[in-house]
Scaffold this motif. Structure first.
Motif, mmCIF file in Angstrom:
data_model
loop_
_atom_site.group_PDB
_atom_site.id
_atom_site.type_symbol
_atom_site.label_atom_id
_atom_site.label_comp_id
_atom_site.label_asym_id
_atom_site.label_seq_id
_atom_site.Cartn_x
_atom_site.Cartn_y
_atom_site.Cartn_z
ATOM 1 N N ARG A 65 44.984 25.511 81.185
ATOM 2 C CA ARG A 65 45.424 24.911 82.437
ATOM 3 C C ARG A 65 44.833 23.514 82.580
ATOM 4 O O ARG A 65 43.890 23.127 81.863
ATOM 5 N N ILE A 66 45.368 22.758 83.542
ATOM 6 C CA ILE A 66 44.856 21.440 83.916
ATOM 7 C C ILE A 66 44.341 21.526 85.351
ATOM 8 O O ILE A 66 45.025 22.048 86.233
ATOM 9 N N HIS A 67 43.145 21.022 85.563
ATOM 10 C CA HIS A 67 42.528 21.064 86.899
ATOM 11 C C HIS A 67 42.316 19.642 87.395
ATOM 12 O O HIS A 67 41.717 18.805 86.700
ATOM 13 N N LEU A 68 42.818 19.359 88.599
ATOM 14 C CA LEU A 68 42.682 18.042 89.222
ATOM 15 C C LEU A 68 42.047 18.198 90.598
ATOM 16 O O LEU A 68 42.308 19.170 91.308
ATOM 17 N N GLU A 69 41.228 17.219 90.989
ATOM 18 C CA GLU A 69 40.644 17.228 92.321
ATOM 19 C C GLU A 69 40.453 15.796 92.801
ATOM 20 O O GLU A 69 39.883 14.949 92.095
ATOM 21 N N LEU A 70 40.922 15.518 94.010
ATOM 22 C CA LEU A 70 40.757 14.220 94.643
ATOM 23 C C LEU A 70 39.699 14.321 95.726
ATOM 24 O O LEU A 70 39.606 15.331 96.445
ATOM 25 N N GLN A 71 38.894 13.274 95.858
ATOM 26 C CA GLN A 71 37.838 13.219 96.866
ATOM 27 C C GLN A 71 37.996 11.947 97.693
ATOM 28 O O GLN A 71 38.168 10.855 97.145
ATOM 29 N N ASP A 72 37.928 12.095 98.997
ATOM 30 C CA ASP A 72 37.933 10.941 99.887
ATOM 31 C C ASP A 72 36.787 11.110 100.879
ATOM 32 O O ASP A 72 36.860 11.930 101.802
ATOM 33 N N ALA A 73 35.698 10.377 100.656
ATOM 34 C CA ALA A 73 34.495 10.488 101.474
ATOM 35 C C ALA A 73 34.267 9.164 102.192
ATOM 36 O O ALA A 73 34.119 8.116 101.548
ATOM 37 N N ARG A 74 34.233 9.211 103.530
ATOM 38 C CA ARG A 74 34.102 8.001 104.332
ATOM 39 C C ARG A 74 33.044 8.179 105.406
ATOM 40 O O ARG A 74 32.604 9.303 105.679
ATOM 41 N N ALA A 75 32.658 7.062 106.022
ATOM 42 C CA ALA A 75 31.655 7.076 107.086
ATOM 43 C C ALA A 75 32.095 6.155 108.211
ATOM 44 O O ALA A 75 32.564 5.044 107.973
ATOM 45 N N GLU A 76 31.929 6.621 109.451
ATOM 46 C CA GLU A 76 32.210 5.827 110.642
ATOM 47 C C GLU A 76 30.956 5.793 111.510
ATOM 48 O O GLU A 76 29.993 6.527 111.283
ATOM 49 N N LEU A 77 30.966 4.921 112.514
ATOM 50 C CA LEU A 77 29.872 4.740 113.477
ATOM 51 C C LEU A 77 28.612 4.180 112.830
ATOM 52 O O LEU A 77 27.509 4.311 113.363
ATOM 53 N N VAL A 78 28.752 3.547 111.661
ATOM 54 C CA VAL A 78 27.603 2.969 110.962
ATOM 55 C C VAL A 78 27.610 1.454 111.130
ATOM 56 O O VAL A 78 28.640 0.850 111.468
ATOM 57 N N ASP A 79 26.456 0.834 110.854
ATOM 58 C CA ASP A 79 26.352 -0.621 110.927
ATOM 59 C C ASP A 79 25.404 -1.095 109.838
ATOM 60 O O ASP A 79 24.956 -0.309 108.990
ATOM 61 N N VAL A 80 25.088 -2.388 109.864
ATOM 62 C CA VAL A 80 24.275 -2.967 108.793
ATOM 63 C C VAL A 80 22.854 -2.405 108.772
ATOM 64 O O VAL A 80 22.147 -2.536 107.774
ATOM 65 N N GLY A 81 22.419 -1.769 109.872
ATOM 66 C CA GLY A 81 21.091 -1.181 109.892
ATOM 67 C C GLY A 81 21.051 0.265 109.452
ATOM 68 O O GLY A 81 19.979 0.874 109.377
ATOM 69 N N SER A 82 22.213 0.843 109.145
ATOM 70 C CA SER A 82 22.281 2.245 108.740
ATOM 71 C C SER A 82 21.889 2.421 107.282
ATOM 72 O O SER A 82 22.037 1.507 106.458
ATOM 73 N N ARG A 83 21.382 3.608 106.974
ATOM 74 C CA ARG A 83 21.173 3.940 105.568
ATOM 75 C C ARG A 83 22.540 4.167 104.942
ATOM 76 O O ARG A 83 23.269 5.085 105.322
ATOM 77 N N MET A 84 22.890 3.358 103.959
ATOM 78 C CA MET A 84 24.221 3.436 103.381
ATOM 79 C C MET A 84 24.142 3.232 101.872
ATOM 80 O O MET A 84 23.534 2.273 101.385
ATOM 81 N N ASN A 85 24.739 4.168 101.130
ATOM 82 C CA ASN A 85 24.839 4.032 99.683
ATOM 83 C C ASN A 85 26.030 4.846 99.198
ATOM 84 O O ASN A 85 26.753 5.447 99.994
#
Length: 400
Positions: A65-85
């Protein structure tokens, strides 16, 4: 007798052919953090993390078989002072795309074998060294080969040869905008290993034995610490059962070479020797909710001297922290490096669909001259600031 009510399924509702299946999930989580402990951070922080996963299987036969998976990970309510990576944001990405081949009776009667090749997610053992992230918003992917063989007596042999996928974009400004960019593999970054487990030790004991290697060098767009790290380890445990004691012991040792930073000017290889130990002893009471009370202790070595040619800080690589050290994302106070942490935990399972636990832990630095990794490297190289980091009380409940 009434028929069992089955959950609604998209493939049944639209009458998909049997050779194709589609599954999906979405998770929304709000987080708030007050009184920052991280170096260079002030005030409070918040984030609304969003993650959508869609999986598709194309079955050409019972063995292929063939296995596929899509991921869409996002963040809201953040700003330049937030921990972001890139462990928080990874928009519109192909998480998995692999070919799967299954075979029976390979090498012995009743054995089952599964070979996967392509872009993968991986869970191995107790998931302390390599795992598919559950709490973290972005799931780590690998590109390569994963072969698992299980004998009729449940003895398992597993081997991997992969390239960890570098998540893009990595610039904070791009992540704050939820920009999308294709993830890439670094051909100079290789992770391989072999894992063996058996349920057939004396009594009701089970065991695991493994050896992993990481070979890392700078790529065209990736700066690394040029780690050449080998990790042998073992795990021995007795599963929990009502009315009896259970235990778990897992130890990992590391040797090789690493550099202290990713800077181009840093060309000095440090001799690396480090270790990690987990000890757990528990008891499950003969009660309706199956309460299990257990003591746990973790020790991950730290660097004893920042000025010598050696490095003793444990490299935790691709193992998640949540199960033992609490939430990650904008929190991520503790990781499996330079810590000494005892704790006690109570688990309950009132029904098949509901479970919960209450955990209390305290944390110290294993080496007072090394950094607190969860704080973005707060470090007193003199060791005069002491070792105590704090207490953590964690309550978690899950209903399916």
């Amino acid at each position: 007798m009434a028929k069992e009510k089955r959950p609604w399924q998209l493939t049944k509702a639209v009458d998909f052919p049997e050779w194709i299946s589609i599954a999906g999930e979405h998770r929304t989580r709000y987080e708030f953090l007050n009184n920052q402990f991280r170096s260079g951070s002030l005030g409070s922080d918040q984030i609304l993390s969003l993650r959508t996963l869609v999986q598709t299987d194309l079955r050409f036969s019972k063995t292929f078989r063939i296995h596929l998976e899509l991921q869409d990970a996002r963040a809201e309510l953040v700003d330049v002072g937030s921990r972001m990576n890139s462990s928080i944001v990874n928009s519109a990405e192909l998480l998995q795309a692999n070919l799967v081949w299954k075979a029976k009776n390979l090498f012995s009667e009743g054995a089952q074998s599964t070979l996967r090749g392509g872009r993968l997610t991986i869970n191995i053992g107790k998931r302390r060294f390599i795992a598919r992230n559950r709490f973290r918003n972005v799931i780590q992917a690998f590109t390569g080969i994963d072969w698992k063989w299980i004998a009729n007596n449940k003895t398992q042999v597993r081997s991997i040869l992969t390239m960890p996928v570098n998540r893009e974009p990595s610039a904070v400004a791009d992540l704050l905008e939820n920009d999308a960019s294709f993830d890439e593999e670094n051909l100079n970054n290789i992770l391989w290993g072999i894992f063996i487990s058996t349920p057939n030790l004396l009594g009701e004991n089970k065991g695991e034995l493994y050896f992993f290697g990481l070979h890392e060098d700078d790529g065209s767009n990736v700066k690394t610490r040029n780690r050449e790290v080998y990790t042998p380890g073992f795990r021995i445990y007795r599963p929990s059962k009502k009315g009896q004691l259970d235990y778990e012991l897992e130890s990992m040792f590391q040797f090789g070479t690493v550099r202290s930073s990713t800077a181009d000017s840093d060309t000095k290889d440090l001799d690396h020797f480090a270790y990690f130990h987990h000890v757990e002893v528990g008891y499950t009471f003969q009660a309706k909710w199956a309460p299990r009370l257990y003591f746990e202790y973790d020790y991950a070595s730290g660097d004893d001297d920042p000025n010598d040619a050696n490095n003793q800080r444990f490299e935790w690589l691709f193992g998640p922290n949540v199960a033992e050290y609490g939430p990650t994302s904008i929190h991520t106070a503790f990781v499996r490096a330079n810590i000494s942490s005892p704790g006690i935990r109570l688990q309950i399972k009132p029904s098949r669909n509901f479970s919960a636990y209450l955990s209390y832990r305290t944390f110290w630095l294993a080496s007072t001259k090394d950094g607190w990794r969860g704080s973005s490297e707060l470090r007193d190289t003199t060791g005069n600031s002491g070792s105590f980091l704090g207490h953590q009380l964690f309550l978690r409940a899950k209903w399916a």
